[in-house]
Design an enzyme around this catalytic site. Structure first.
Site: not given
Ligand SMILES: NC(=O)c1ccc[n+]([C@@H]2O[C@H](COP(=O)([O-])OP(=O)(O)OC[C@H]3O[C@@H](n4cnc5c(N)ncnc54)[C@H](OP(=O)(O)O)[C@@H]3O)[C@@H](O)[C@H]2O)c1
Length: 324
Positions: A36-37, A79, A97, A175
């Site tokens: 995670s960040r 991405h 996706k 999306d």
């Protein structure tokens, strides 16, 4: 590489939570890390979902020697950059996706993956869903005659409190529209003509798209996606001798019905999901990576890029009509 592959998840949001149980269920892979960040978020996700290691920094996971496959579960606009960094770090990469924001971004990633000798795939779980597989097999066997039409929709407004879509980060098409568009591509290939109408926000984010694809003959696909209203999630495939309906949500369904021209009642087919429905895709990717493949035969990069080419065209039509 042979045998078990070691996987790391990047991101701890909605899709990470939806898929982590299925990663544990899939054979031939070990989920070994999450990044995670934020340290606390990574630690909490790891504790809640039995992930052995966590990193509060994405690049630390990418640098880990004992991670073979990185599963990118971050927003669409991230991405291309994250997949590029993962490939350069020597990882095999499965990207949620849509693979990238444009077909050109996806082409660059495909070229880099080939150069690096690493596996790359969009996590198009629909292609590995047993009911969708059944439809493709039935169609190939001529069960509904010659297929003439595809009608599919998917879309709903984002739940209150979720981050709004950002320019360059994907709208309705990337999306959600990616599923109806991928279904049409799976059945008919690349369209010869693309018509579209819809709604675009002032900053260029696409909100609704009604898409009509033609294939140089009388075959067509009529597709709908939206972030503005609930447009349903069903799909019908029409042929000269019958029709197949995939129950909603068609891309992750456990049931379908086949109506033949000669019968009044459709045949029902139930194909229950494993876990949340992602297991067959994870299993297929783990096997392909263990076998040393750089792409999966059922979801090659050229097919993913072809869908993104169509999305680019649809978006261009919407933007031109809206004069954005
Ligand atoms: N296959 C499916 O069924 C399905 C369903 C929904 C979404 N998706 C796809 O999954 C992806 C993520 O969607 P989501 O709904 O999970 O989104 P989300 O809930 O917003 O979570 C994404 C996560 O990515 C991390 N992140 C956000 N911004 C980032 C950045 N700039 N750099 C690095 N990491 C960042 C965050 O995790 P940290 O805070 O831990 O860093 C965040 O929680 C999208 O591609 C979406 O299309 C797939």
């Amino acid at each position: 590489m042979s045998g078990r592959t070691r996987w790391g998840i990047v991101g701890t949001g909605g899709i990470s939570r939806a898929t982590v149980g299925d990663l544990h269920l899939a054979e031939d892979l070990d989920l070994v890390a999450v990044a995670s960040r934020h340290e606390q978020t990574a630690a909490a996700f790891a504790a809640a979902h039995e992930v052995p290691r966590w990193y509060g920094d994405v690049d630390a996971l990418l640098a880990a020697d004992d991670v073979d496959v990185v599963y990118l579960c971050t927003p669409i606009g991230t991405h291309a950059d994250l997949a590029r960094r993962a490939l350069l770090a020597g990882k095999h990469v499965l990207v949620e996706k849509a693979l990238a924001s444009t077909a050109d971004e996806a082409r660059s990633l495909a070229a880099l993956a080939a150069e690096q000798g690493r596996f790359l795939m969009e996590a198009m779980w629909m292609r590995f869903n047993p009911a969708v597989r059944r439809v493709l097999a039935d169609v190939a066997d001529g069960r509904i005659g010659e297929v003439r039409s595809v009608r599919a929709s998917f879309g709903f407004p984002p739940p209150p409190g979720t981050a709004p879509w950002q320019p360059g980060g994907g709208g309705a098409l990337l999306d959600m529209g990616v599923y109806p568009l991928t279904l049409a591509h799976l059945l008919f290939g690349v369209p010869t003509a693309v018509e579209a109408t819809g709604e675009v926000r002032a900053d260029g984010v696409d909100l609704t798209a009604s898409v009509f694809l033609r294939y140089g003959d009388d075959r067509f696909a009529a597709l709908l996606t939206s972030l503005r209203s609930v447009v349903g999630a069903g799909a019908d495939i029409g042929g000269t001798d019958g029709a197949i309906t995939l129950d909603a949500p068609f891309f992750a369904t456990g049931s379908l019905s086949v109506l033949s021209a000669s019968s009044r009642r459709p045949d029902r087919v139930e194909l229950p999901l494993e876990g949340n429905g992602y297991v067959p895709m994870f299993r297929a990717v783990a096997e392909a990576v263990a076998d040393g493949l750089l792409e999966h035969a059922d979801r090659p990069l050229r097919d993913t890029i072809a869908v993104l080419d169509t999305i680019d065209l649809v978006r261009a039509r919407l933007l031109a009509a809206a004069q954005v």
